[in-house]
Scaffold this motif. Structure first.
Motif, PDB file in Angstrom:
ATOM      1  N   ARG A   1       0.875  -1.189   0.000  1.00 33.42           N
ATOM      2  CA  ARG A   1       0.000   0.000   0.000  1.00 33.42           C
ATOM      3  C   ARG A   1       0.906   1.231   0.000  1.00 33.42           C
ATOM      4  NH1 ARG A   1      -4.714   1.788   4.210  1.00 33.42           N
ATOM      5  NH2 ARG A   1      -5.323   3.596   2.987  1.00 33.42           N
ATOM      6  N   PRO A   2       1.379   1.642  -1.184  1.00 37.56           N
ATOM      7  CA  PRO A   2       2.446   2.641  -1.264  1.00 37.56           C
ATOM      8  C   PRO A   2       2.021   4.106  -1.178  1.00 37.56           C
ATOM      9  CG  PRO A   2       1.959   1.791  -3.429  1.00 37.56           C
ATOM     10  CD  PRO A   2       1.095   1.030  -2.468  1.00 37.56           C
TER      11      PRO A   2
ATOM     12  N   GLU B   1       9.314   8.153  -1.040  1.00 36.90           N
ATOM     13  CA  GLU B   1       9.983   8.542  -2.285  1.00 36.90           C
ATOM     14  C   GLU B   1      10.499   7.328  -3.049  1.00 36.90           C
ATOM     15  OE1 GLU B   1      12.938  11.491  -1.332  1.00 36.90           O
ATOM     16  OE2 GLU B   1      11.467  13.084  -1.562  1.00 36.90           O
ATOM     17  N   ASN B   2      10.877   6.275  -2.323  1.00 40.45           N
ATOM     18  CA  ASN B   2      11.341   5.027  -2.935  1.00 40.45           C
ATOM     19  C   ASN B   2      10.630   3.869  -2.245  1.00 40.45           C
ATOM     20  OD1 ASN B   2      13.476   6.260  -4.547  1.00 40.45           O
ATOM     21  ND2 ASN B   2      14.438   6.669  -2.575  1.00 40.45           N
ATOM     22  N   ASN B   3      10.643   2.706  -2.876  1.00 38.48           N
ATOM     23  CA  ASN B   3      10.087   1.521  -2.237  1.00 38.48           C
ATOM     24  C   ASN B   3      10.909   1.157  -1.012  1.00 38.48           C
ATOM     25  OD1 ASN B   3       8.080   1.150  -4.144  1.00 38.48           O
ATOM     26  ND2 ASN B   3       9.294  -0.265  -5.365  1.00 38.48           N
TER      27      ASN B   3
ATOM     28  N   SER C   1       8.377  -6.445   4.247  1.00 35.79           N
ATOM     29  CA  SER C   1       7.774  -6.428   5.584  1.00 35.79           C
ATOM     30  C   SER C   1       7.851  -5.044   6.244  1.00 35.79           C
ATOM     31  CB  SER C   1       8.455  -7.459   6.475  1.00 35.79           C
ATOM     32  OG  SER C   1       9.833  -7.153   6.612  1.00 35.79           O
ATOM     33  N   SER C   2       8.627  -4.122   5.673  1.00 37.21           N
ATOM     34  CA  SER C   2       8.786  -2.793   6.270  1.00 37.21           C
ATOM     35  C   SER C   2       7.566  -1.914   5.997  1.00 37.21           C
ATOM     36  CB  SER C   2      10.028  -2.100   5.705  1.00 37.21           C
ATOM     37  OG  SER C   2      11.180  -2.797   6.084  1.00 37.21           O
ATOM     38  N   GLU C   3       7.321  -0.991   6.930  1.00 38.51           N
ATOM     39  CA  GLU C   3       6.225  -0.038   6.762  1.00 38.51           C
ATOM     40  C   GLU C   3       6.475   1.200   7.593  1.00 38.51           C
ATOM     41  OE1 GLU C   3       2.869  -2.417   7.999  1.00 38.51           O
ATOM     42  OE2 GLU C   3       3.101  -1.797  10.090  1.00 38.51           O
ATOM     43  N   ILE C   4       5.686   2.218   7.327  1.00 41.35           N
ATOM     44  CA  ILE C   4       5.711   3.446   8.117  1.00 41.35           C
ATOM     45  C   ILE C   4       4.288   3.747   8.545  1.00 41.35           C
ATOM     46  CG2 ILE C   4       5.567   4.873   6.028  1.00 41.35           C
ATOM     47  CD1 ILE C   4       7.098   7.036   7.592  1.00 41.35           C
TER      48      ILE C   4
END
Length: 111
Positions: free
Chosen positions: A11-12, A94-96, A101-104
């Motif tokens: 979900r970018p 700004e980048n993938n 598994s990473s997220e913010i």
């Protein structure tokens, strides 16, 4: 209205649109799940029929120094200041992320 946002490779981005211009956009509680996988966040303000853009990058370093900040106030102090009023906002890294598994996560309040 406050929204809790989670962005990841799956979900970018997150998009907001308002019938009137945003008066303030408050960001709080920014947290990266992996402190070694921390792309900058990009807040892209959109305006007009052709989609004029004003972009604000927020680095993890800056986010960790700030408990709460208003993006519109911040944008007005840029070298090329915010020329609002903009009523659409697209938020994405700004980048993938390097790892899937990473997220913010963060909270955003639009007024």
């Amino acid at each position: 209205m406050k929204h809790k946002i989670t962005l990841s490779n799956k979900r970018p981005s997150e998009y907001f649109e308002s019938n009137s211009a945003f008066k303030s956009v408050i960001i709080t509680k920014i947290k990266y799940s992996d402190q070694k996988d921390i792309p900058n966040l990009s807040f892209n303000w959109l305006h007009g029929p052709f989609g004029a853009i004003f972009s604000i990058p927020i680095s993890e370093t800056y986010a960790n120094q700030q408990d709460k900040f208003d993006l519109i106030k911040m944008a007005k102090s840029f070298d090329e200041p915010f020329k609002g009023p903009f009523n659409r906002l697209d938020i994405k890294p700004e980048n993938n992320f390097k790892k899937n598994s990473s997220e913010i996560t963060f909270e955003i309040e639009l007024k």
